[in-house]
Design a protein around this motif. Structure first.
Motif, short mmCIF file in Angstrom:
data_model
loop_
_atom_site.label_atom_id
_atom_site.label_comp_id
_atom_site.label_asym_id
_atom_site.label_seq_id
_atom_site.Cartn_x
_atom_site.Cartn_y
_atom_site.Cartn_z
N TYR A 162 0.90 -1.21 0.04
CA TYR A 162 0.07 -0.20 0.07
C TYR A 162 0.71 1.38 -0.01
O TYR A 162 0.39 2.40 -0.36
CB TYR A 162 -0.88 -0.11 1.31
N PHE A 163 2.27 1.30 0.19
CA PHE A 163 3.02 2.14 0.13
C PHE A 163 3.19 2.77 -1.33
O PHE A 163 2.66 3.71 -1.69
CB PHE A 163 4.56 1.81 0.63
N PHE A 164 3.17 1.55 -2.11
CA PHE A 164 3.29 1.75 -3.56
C PHE A 164 1.90 1.84 -4.33
O PHE A 164 1.91 2.71 -5.23
CB PHE A 164 4.09 0.45 -4.45
N TYR A 175 -1.03 5.82 -7.00
CA TYR A 175 -2.30 6.55 -7.30
C TYR A 175 -2.03 8.03 -7.30
O TYR A 175 -2.62 8.82 -8.45
CB TYR A 175 -3.27 5.95 -6.40
N GLU A 176 -1.62 8.33 -6.29
CA GLU A 176 -1.54 9.75 -6.06
C GLU A 176 -0.49 10.50 -7.00
O GLU A 176 -0.80 11.48 -7.73
CB GLU A 176 -0.98 10.25 -4.80
N LEU A 177 0.53 9.85 -7.35
CA LEU A 177 1.44 10.25 -8.32
C LEU A 177 1.05 10.26 -9.81
O LEU A 177 1.04 11.53 -10.44
CB LEU A 177 2.89 9.48 -8.51
N THR A 178 0.09 9.41 -10.05
CA THR A 178 -0.71 9.42 -11.58
C THR A 178 -1.61 10.60 -11.58
O THR A 178 -1.82 11.24 -12.63
CB THR A 178 -1.21 8.03 -11.64
N ARG A 179 -2.41 10.62 -10.39
CA ARG A 179 -3.32 11.89 -10.38
C ARG A 179 -2.68 13.24 -10.71
O ARG A 179 -3.19 13.77 -11.38
CB ARG A 179 -3.97 11.84 -9.09
N GLU A 180 -1.32 13.15 -10.11
CA GLU A 180 -0.69 14.40 -10.14
C GLU A 180 -0.25 14.77 -11.50
O GLU A 180 -0.22 15.76 -12.02
CB GLU A 180 0.62 14.49 -9.05
N GLY A 217 -2.26 2.20 -9.82
CA GLY A 217 -2.07 1.96 -8.53
C GLY A 217 -2.36 0.55 -8.16
O GLY A 217 -1.35 0.00 -7.46
N GLY A 218 -3.25 0.09 -8.81
CA GLY A 218 -3.46 -1.47 -8.43
C GLY A 218 -2.64 -2.13 -9.19
O GLY A 218 -2.08 -3.23 -8.62
N THR A 219 -2.21 -2.04 -10.47
CA THR A 219 -1.10 -2.81 -11.02
C THR A 219 0.17 -2.72 -10.63
O THR A 219 0.90 -3.73 -10.21
CB THR A 219 -1.00 -1.95 -12.46
N VAL A 220 0.51 -1.49 -10.01
CA VAL A 220 1.95 -1.46 -9.29
C VAL A 220 1.75 -2.34 -8.03
O VAL A 220 2.72 -2.82 -7.61
CB VAL A 220 2.21 0.04 -8.91
N LEU A 221 0.70 -2.18 -7.05
CA LEU A 221 0.52 -2.82 -6.01
C LEU A 221 0.81 -4.44 -6.31
O LEU A 221 1.53 -4.94 -5.28
CB LEU A 221 -1.00 -2.46 -5.57
N TRP A 222 0.16 -4.99 -7.22
CA TRP A 222 0.45 -6.24 -7.19
C TRP A 222 1.68 -6.97 -7.91
O TRP A 222 2.00 -8.14 -7.40
CB TRP A 222 -0.89 -6.77 -8.32
N ILE A 223 2.46 -6.02 -8.70
CA ILE A 223 3.60 -6.52 -9.23
C ILE A 223 4.53 -6.62 -7.80
O ILE A 223 5.30 -7.41 -7.95
CB ILE A 223 3.91 -5.56 -10.24
#
Length: 314
Positions: A201-203, A208-213, A237-243
């Motif tokens: 959840y760090f990633f 998520y926030e970086l992409t929104r930015e 965000g979800g893709t990065v999380l699972w990888i």
């Protein structure tokens, strides 16, 4: 005296505002969790089966089709839906409520005047801390979900029940686990769940926030990018999380579905030694295919439920 009364009033007002924000985050996270389950449950079932018994299935399509043929859509692909809803509502309501609270703590630590001004890294730190609290509610419901999803494979592997699968409902299964192992039995796989959730959840929130930015126009802030870009940010965000977390998730699924007592790190080493590193990524494809629409739905539901509730309450 007047100054003292004003200070007390200000503190009370701030506490009420924090409680209101926390409740809104809690409810919005719950609604988002329900939406996520109905969008992603079929491929989540495929993921758990492939993680737990990778030698039974040739690939994602094979697992999907065999599950539909043998158990149908409801008992097969949507097995464990009720505990999945409970798990996701419990996880996401507490996760997003804790995330909002942790954002305020991080803002105080870093001297940021408003939560909206936190950097992506600071939001990622808030997500890392928030995941600890959601893990404590997620672990028992996730365990029940995994057992239900892999029930046929577990019985075949243990050669119990013959050719007929003895289906057990979530409440009966919960009672069985408590009877056999006590309350602690519901927390089997807690260590691997924490190892998965907190860095994950760090990633997750950071991406998520970086992409929104990045998707915001120069004159916009992150909250004004619209639902389409919010969905894109959620999917990223979800893709990065699972990888990032997938090897830990494979270990967790096996511990929970097969009721193993092997420590998480020892099991991971054993999987690598006997099955190869690729086994730690078995089921990644259906996970990523599921994650893109599921987490996109989660975030857009969460953000817009939150905005709607603020309009009603404020």
């Amino acid at each position: 005296m007047n100054t003292s009364s004003e200070n007390i009033t200000t503190i009370k007002s701030k506490n009420m505002s924090n409680m209101k924000d926390g409740l809104i985050d809690f409810i919005a996270g719950s609604v988002g969790g329900v939406a996520l389950v109905y969008v992603g449950q079929p491929l989540d079932t495929v993921k758990v089966k492939m993680q737990t018994f990778p030698k039974i299935y040739v690939g994602m399509v094979d697992c999907f089709m065999k599950t539909v043929r043998t158990d149908g859509i409801v008992k097969g692909l949507y097995a464990g839906t009720l505990p999945s809803i409970v798990a996701n509502v419990a996880e996401n309501s507490i996760l997003f409520a804790a995330y909002g609270g942790c954002q305020k703590i991080v803002a105080n630590i870093f001297g940021v005047p408003k939560v909206e001004n936190l950097s992506s890294f600071e939001n990622a730190l808030a997500g890392f801390c928030a995941a600890f609290f959601s893990t404590l509610t997620l672990c028992p419901t996730e365990l029940i979900k995994c057992r239900l999803q892999a029930m046929r494979e577990v019985q075949s592997y243990n050669k119990t029940g013959g050719t007929n699968v003895k289906y057990v409902g979530p409440w009966k299964l919960t009672r069985q686990i408590i009877k056999e192992s006590g309350i602690s039995g519901l927390y089997r796989g807690l260590t691997s769940t924490i190892v998965r959730e907190m860095p994950g959840y760090f990633f997750f929130f950071g991406a998520y926030e970086l992409t929104r930015e990045l998707l915001a126009k120069p004159e916009q802030n992150r909250d004004e990018i619209g639902w389409q870009r919010t969905m894109v940010a959620g999917a990223v965000g979800g893709t990065v999380l699972w990888i990032v977390i997938f090897p830990a998730d494979v270990v967790k699924s096996r511990i929970q579905a097969q009721n193993l007592k092997t420590p998480a790190m020892a099991l991971m080493k054993d999987i690598v030694k006997t099955e190869g590193v690729s086994a730690l990524y078995s089921g990644l494809k259906p996970t990523l295919i599921r994650t893109i629409p599921a987490t996109a739905t989660l975030f857009v539901t969460y953000e817009y439920t939150k905005k709607l509730m603020h309009r009603i309450v404020d």
